[in-house]
Design a protein around this motif. Structure first.
Motif, PDB file in Angstrom:
ATOM      1  N   VAL A   1       0.919  -1.233  -0.036  1.00 16.00           N
ATOM      2  CA  VAL A   1       0.036  -0.150   0.307  1.00 16.00           C
ATOM      3  C   VAL A   1       0.821   1.173   0.069  1.00 16.00           C
ATOM      4  N   LEU A   2       1.775   1.314   1.007  1.00 19.12           N
ATOM      5  CA  LEU A   2       2.961   2.383   0.804  1.00 19.12           C
ATOM      6  C   LEU A   2       3.485   2.816  -0.282  1.00 19.12           C
ATOM      7  N   TRP A   3       3.934   1.627  -1.094  1.00 16.36           N
ATOM      8  CA  TRP A   3       4.561   1.685  -2.288  1.00 16.36           C
ATOM      9  C   TRP A   3       3.665   2.255  -3.586  1.00 16.36           C
ATOM     10  N   MET A   4       2.383   1.607  -3.664  1.00 16.42           N
ATOM     11  CA  MET A   4       1.421   1.890  -4.590  1.00 16.42           C
ATOM     12  C   MET A   4       0.968   3.418  -4.480  1.00 16.42           C
ATOM     13  N   THR A   5       0.756   3.887  -3.191  1.00 18.46           N
ATOM     14  CA  THR A   5       0.376   5.139  -2.934  1.00 18.46           C
ATOM     15  C   THR A   5       1.364   6.273  -3.162  1.00 18.46           C
ATOM     16  N   GLY A   6       2.675   5.732  -3.345  1.00 18.66           N
ATOM     17  CA  GLY A   6       3.705   7.010  -3.499  1.00 18.66           C
ATOM     18  C   GLY A   6       4.344   7.476  -2.188  1.00 18.66           C
ATOM     19  N   LEU A   7       3.767   7.067  -1.074  1.00 12.50           N
ATOM     20  CA  LEU A   7       4.414   7.307   0.168  1.00 12.50           C
ATOM     21  C   LEU A   7       5.815   6.856   0.255  1.00 12.50           C
ATOM     22  N   VAL A   8       6.063   5.734  -0.319  1.00 11.70           N
ATOM     23  CA  VAL A   8       7.490   5.113  -0.418  1.00 11.70           C
ATOM     24  C   VAL A   8       7.918   5.018  -1.674  1.00 11.70           C
TER      25      VAL A   8
ATOM     26  N   TRP B   1      15.447   6.704   3.410  1.00 14.24           N
ATOM     27  CA  TRP B   1      15.125   7.088   4.755  1.00 14.24           C
ATOM     28  C   TRP B   1      14.460   6.200   5.395  1.00 14.24           C
ATOM     29  N   TRP B   2      13.428   5.597   4.767  1.00 13.65           N
ATOM     30  CA  TRP B   2      12.333   4.613   5.295  1.00 13.65           C
ATOM     31  C   TRP B   2      13.089   3.459   6.082  1.00 13.65           C
TER      32      TRP B   2
END
Length: 489
Positions: free
Chosen positions: A241-248, A255-256
């Protein structure tokens, strides 16, 4: 009686491998080939990411490529937590070791055969997971070969570390030649073959590994196994989810990884210090390990720039011409491994001769920061030199200083973490030590993003000066650390 105690009772008088227990040879061989594959692939990864598509690369910005390399390296060390936990709680260190090696080989095959970003994603995830499972457990098994105060312990880890660096030397040597003459995917294929050889050698002699390593030291009740499965699924879903939403994304992945690794280490320190299975002496030693952990983070944030900033430096600043022949760009990574192979036996001999008179681990760690800081400052005389004009011999001298620092903190740190580990957190304490490398490696990618080949002086000055100052600060903490370590040095 703990598994470690039973094992060391059986091997304490074993001197068949250069004065050390024979199983050290088996672990030495497996780690050699795993490091061949890891460093062979890592040696050309940054180049693959930022070279133009017409040159066989993926055409990413140079800073992004360096950040991904740092994030990937950090993810490998972060995965040691999972590998160590599975070993301690579910199946035992030996099984995790063996199956992790298979996963690593599959990752390299994916990089070799799947083109573009898909191959990078699948390959790096598999290699990171496999390397994480292998790293902590191989080192934990080495620790099991020695009693807590066996004077051979640091020397044994140094010999093991020398084997690691034989692989680290051969890997980039071969993949660099293949990449330069045939292409990147041939280099990745060589890494897969190297890991395959390691598997064959290890599988042919698995019986040499202590039997106690085949069972978990602190078994998880079967009724709670489903919680582990649920947690793994939840993490995978969250990461997706984080990757698909661009947050990561590729720009902030380093940094993550650094943040997650630091948080994981903090959680482990809390768990070990508050666990009812940890006694007061063990708790004090864990607390004393924290300053060493922080020192290691700083050191690896400096050292792991070999795979990012120094690869870029080799491409644009280093004079790689040797009698009319141009050295492959990634061969700069061979130099530290060669120096480790040369100097590790000397350091091992020194620690053996000094015995109880050798400097304590906290002193060695502080000196390591000072050495690597001085190494970075040594880049200053050529900070404004023309492109590809820095003498190779000068960079060799700089990297020798790097390696002096490495030999003061890395193999010694492995030994130190096995000595201070609470009995029920054996592999996991090694994983915490590797998390220091994980945080540092991810931060090396962050720092590398600030490197400007056209204006190098601020970078070398700030990085080198900060490391020296922090090394001196670490030395001032030696006495209180030794008091809390309660007999461990």
């Amino acid at each position: 009686m703990s598994s470690s105690t039973k094992t060391t009772s059986a091997v304490s008088s074993d001197t068949r491998f250069f004065g050390h227990p024979l199983p050290l040879m088996q672990l030495f061989s497996l780690e050699l080939w795993e490091r061949f594959s890891y460093y062979g692939m890592n040696g050309i990864l940054a180049l693959y990411l930022y070279f133009q598509v017409t040159d066989g690369g993926l055409g990413l910005p140079q800073a992004t490529a360096v950040g991904i390399v740092g994030a990937y390296g950090g993810a490998v060390f972060l995965a040691t937590i999972l590998g160590a936990w599975v070993a301690d709680r579910i199946v035992g260190a030996e099984k995790v070791l063996f199956y992790s090696a298979i996963i690593i080989m599959l990752g390299h095959i994916a990089l070799a055969l799947i083109p573009g970003f898909g191959g990078v994603a699948v390959g790096l995830i598999l290699v990171a997971l496999g390397s994480g499972g292998l790293k902590a457990n191989a080192s934990a098994l080495v620790g099991d070969l020695y009693e807590e105060k066996d004077p051979r312990r640091d020397a044994g880890f140094t010999i093991f570390y020398m084997g690691v660096n034989i692989g680290a030397l051969l890997g980039p040597l071969i993949t660099g030649l293949l990449q330069q003459n045939l292409g990147f995917h041939y280099g990745f294929g060589a890494a897969a073959i190297g890991m395959g050889l390691g598997l064959i050698i290890y599988a042919s002699g698995r019986k040499n590994v202590p039997a106690e390593a085949r069972t978990p030291v602190n078994p998880l009740p079967k009724s709670k196994l489903y919680l582990f499965i649920v947690a793994v699924v939840a993490v995978v879903v969250l990461a997706t989810v984080l990757w698909m939403t661009g947050l990561v994304n590729p720009e902030n992945l380093d940094w993550w990884i650094a943040g997650i690794s630091a948080a994981a280490a903090a959680c482990y320190f809390i768990v070990m210090c508050t666990s009812p299975q940890t006694n007061s002496t063990e708790r004090s030693r864990v607390l004393a390990f924290i300053p060493f952990f922080l020192t290691s983070v700083v050191f690896w944030a400096m050292y792991q720039q070999i795979f990012g900033v120094l690869t870029v430096y080799s491409d644009g600043n280093l004079n790689r011409s040797i009698f009319g022949w141009e050295m492959p760009i990634n061969w700069i990574q061979l130099i530290p491994a060669a120096f480790v192979i040369i100097f590790a036996p000397l350091f091992a001999t020194l620690w053996m001769k000094l015995g109880d008179r050798q400097p304590s681990t906290p002193v060695k760690a502080g000196l390591a920061l000072i050495f690597i800081g001085l190494g970075f400052l040594m880049f200053l005389p050529y900070a404004t030199a023309p492109a590809n004009s820095t003498p190779l011999l000068w960079v060799c001298l700089i990297l020798a200083v790097f390696v002096f620092g490495e030999l003061l903190i890395s193999p010694v740190g492995l030994s130190f973490s096995t000595k201070v580990a609470p009995k029920v957190f054996q592999s996991q304490m090694i994983a915490v030590f590797f998390l220091a490398s994980g945080v540092g490696t991810a931060l090396s990618g962050v720092l590398g993003g600030y490197f400007d080949p056209a204006n190098q002086t601020p970078y070398w000055t700030s990085i080198g000066g900060t490391s020296v100052v922090l090394g001196l600060l670490a030395l001032t903490l030696t006495k209180p650390m030794l008091k809390m370590l309660k007999g461990v040095r």
